[in-house]
Design a protein around this motif. Structure first.
Motif, short mmCIF file in Angstrom:
data_model
loop_
_atom_site.label_atom_id
_atom_site.label_comp_id
_atom_site.label_asym_id
_atom_site.label_seq_id
_atom_site.Cartn_x
_atom_site.Cartn_y
_atom_site.Cartn_z
N UNK A 10 0.77 -0.98 -0.42
CA UNK A 10 0.02 -0.01 -0.34
C UNK A 10 0.87 1.37 0.15
N UNK A 11 2.06 1.30 0.86
CA UNK A 11 2.84 2.52 0.76
C UNK A 11 3.45 2.89 -0.33
N UNK A 29 -11.47 1.22 7.07
CA UNK A 29 -10.27 2.08 6.19
C UNK A 29 -9.71 2.07 6.44
N UNK A 30 -8.83 2.48 6.02
CA UNK A 30 -7.66 3.01 5.96
C UNK A 30 -7.66 4.09 5.05
N UNK A 39 0.80 10.03 -7.50
CA UNK A 39 1.41 9.59 -7.30
C UNK A 39 0.59 8.19 -6.31
N UNK A 40 -0.30 8.55 -6.57
CA UNK A 40 -1.05 7.26 -6.32
C UNK A 40 -1.11 6.22 -7.45
N UNK A 41 -0.90 5.25 -7.48
CA UNK A 41 -1.71 4.11 -8.67
C UNK A 41 -3.26 2.70 -8.16
N UNK A 42 -3.70 3.97 -8.17
CA UNK A 42 -5.15 2.53 -7.80
C UNK A 42 -5.39 1.02 -8.41
N UNK A 54 -11.06 0.81 -2.79
CA UNK A 54 -10.31 1.88 -2.93
C UNK A 54 -11.21 3.60 -3.23
N UNK A 55 -10.80 4.39 -2.02
CA UNK A 55 -11.78 5.70 -3.24
C UNK A 55 -11.07 6.80 -2.17
N UNK A 56 -11.49 7.80 -2.83
CA UNK A 56 -11.63 8.90 -2.84
C UNK A 56 -12.05 9.96 -1.75
N UNK A 57 -11.96 10.40 -1.07
CA UNK A 57 -13.35 11.30 0.20
C UNK A 57 -13.15 12.07 0.72
N UNK A 58 -12.92 13.61 1.41
CA UNK A 58 -12.74 14.50 2.00
C UNK A 58 -11.40 14.41 1.81
#
Length: 158
Positions: A10-11, A29-30, A39-42, A54-58
């Motif tokens: 994950x890191x 959720x982490x 830089x995030x490789x979903x 995974x998700x992107x929120x807030x």
């Protein structure tokens, strides 16, 4: 997969330890506040065995881990402590930031920023917390500098 292996992947998938500003988790959720979302490789993270989504929120990149969240979060924190780059800037950035003593740690500095920008300690009528949030009841909500808090790294405001 073991929790340490999941954490390591994950890191790496979020662009390395230097790209992680804050680590938190809720029940499943982490929650990672990253410096550069590009830089995030979903796909890479979603392919890790045990990652349910995974998700992107807030302003956070979140990895759904269900019951593995607590041990994986602990492993991510452990990896972060081994990294020599700071996980959170030494001093919160943004306008109107109060000066914190040089000996203060990052949480002391964030606390100073929060207290100053909610209108001072005297403006706080009540404070509650849950796993990921502080909830303030203010005597005079108009004294809060919400825009400043929103621009402060490490703080999410709703």
């Amino acid at each position: 997969m073991d929790h340490a292996g999941m954490a390591r992947q994950i890191v790496e998938g979020v662009g390395g330890a230097a790209n992680i500003a804050l680590i938190d988790h809720c029940m499943t959720r982490l929650r990672l506040t990253v410096m550069d979302i590009a830089k995030v490789d979903v796909r890479r993270i979603q392919s890790i065995p045990g990652v349910l989504g995974t998700m992107t929120r807030g302003g956070q990149f979140q990895v759904v881990l269900a019951e593995a969240v607590v041990p994986v979060s602990a492993q991510v924190r452990s990896l972060m402590q081994g990294d020599q780059s700071p996980a959170v800037p030494d001093t919160p950035t943004g306008p109107d930031m109060p000066a914190a003593p040089a000996t203060a740690n990052r949480y002391d500095r964030l606390a100073a920023v929060i207290i100053d920008n909610v209108g001072g300690a005297g403006n706080v009528k009540a404070l509650e917390h849950c796993s990921t949030r502080l909830r303030f009841t203010l005597a005079d909500p108009g004294r809060a500098k919400v825009d400043t808090l929103k621009r402060t790294e490490g703080i999410l405001v709703w």
